[in-house]
Design an enzyme around this catalytic site. Sequence first.
Site, PDB file in Angstrom:
ATOM      1  N   ARG A  90      -7.199   5.044  -5.832  1.00  0.00           N
ATOM      2  CA  ARG A  90      -7.572   4.451  -4.678  1.00  0.00           C
ATOM      3  C   ARG A  90      -7.237   3.944  -3.163  1.00  0.00           C
ATOM      4  NH1 ARG A  90      -9.812   9.017  -6.220  1.00  0.00           N
ATOM      5  NH2 ARG A  90     -11.866   8.456  -8.229  1.00  0.00           N
ATOM      6  N   GLU A  93      -5.191   7.131  -1.856  1.00  0.00           N
ATOM      7  CA  GLU A  93      -5.877   8.022  -1.224  1.00  0.00           C
ATOM      8  C   GLU A  93      -7.073   6.864  -0.017  1.00  0.00           C
ATOM      9  OE1 GLU A  93     -10.586  10.195  -2.664  1.00  0.00           O
ATOM     10  OE2 GLU A  93     -10.548   8.147  -3.247  1.00  0.00           O
ATOM     11  N   SER A 116       3.678  -5.062   9.509  1.00  0.00           N
ATOM     12  CA  SER A 116       4.542  -5.954   9.250  1.00  0.00           C
ATOM     13  C   SER A 116       4.122  -5.636   7.587  1.00  0.00           C
ATOM     14  CB  SER A 116       5.730  -7.316   9.532  1.00  0.00           C
ATOM     15  OG  SER A 116       5.933  -7.469   8.541  1.00  0.00           O
TER      16      SER A 116
END
Length: 150
Positions: A90, A93, A116
């Site tokens: 997830r 995703e 960073s």
Amino acid sequence: MNPPSLLPPLITTVRLAKKKQQLSWQDIADALGKPAPWTVSALYGQHPLDDSQVSIVCNLLQLPAESLNELTLAPYRCSLNIANDPTVYRFHEALEVYGPALKELIAEQFGDGIMSAINFTVDIERRPHEDGDRIVVTFDGKFLDYRWTV
């Protein structure tokens, strides 16, 4: 049939010892004086520990004194190849869906550059919500601008 663990044996050793001692990641983080996300990442081999930190963790987890010395080495920071885990997936995703938008917003607000992951902190918290509790993840990274040097 369950697939074999995709985690390296050292991580499994830590996780099992943590469970046996009935400790939370926050308990271990507090003993080290570090944030919980950093602590878990370090014990997953993504940040080096010094000898005194290894000693603290070994004592807490009741592991042999030198069993975690591998964690004092400079790490190879990489994926643990557990992207099929639903939680990790997830995150992938979310970055696939929102990554381009975040990049555009960073460029618009900061200029041409990146966040960073070296000068970086991450925090996680639980926030009550009427439709089910929410997970709030905060990435806090230094802005690094792209620039030509002469």
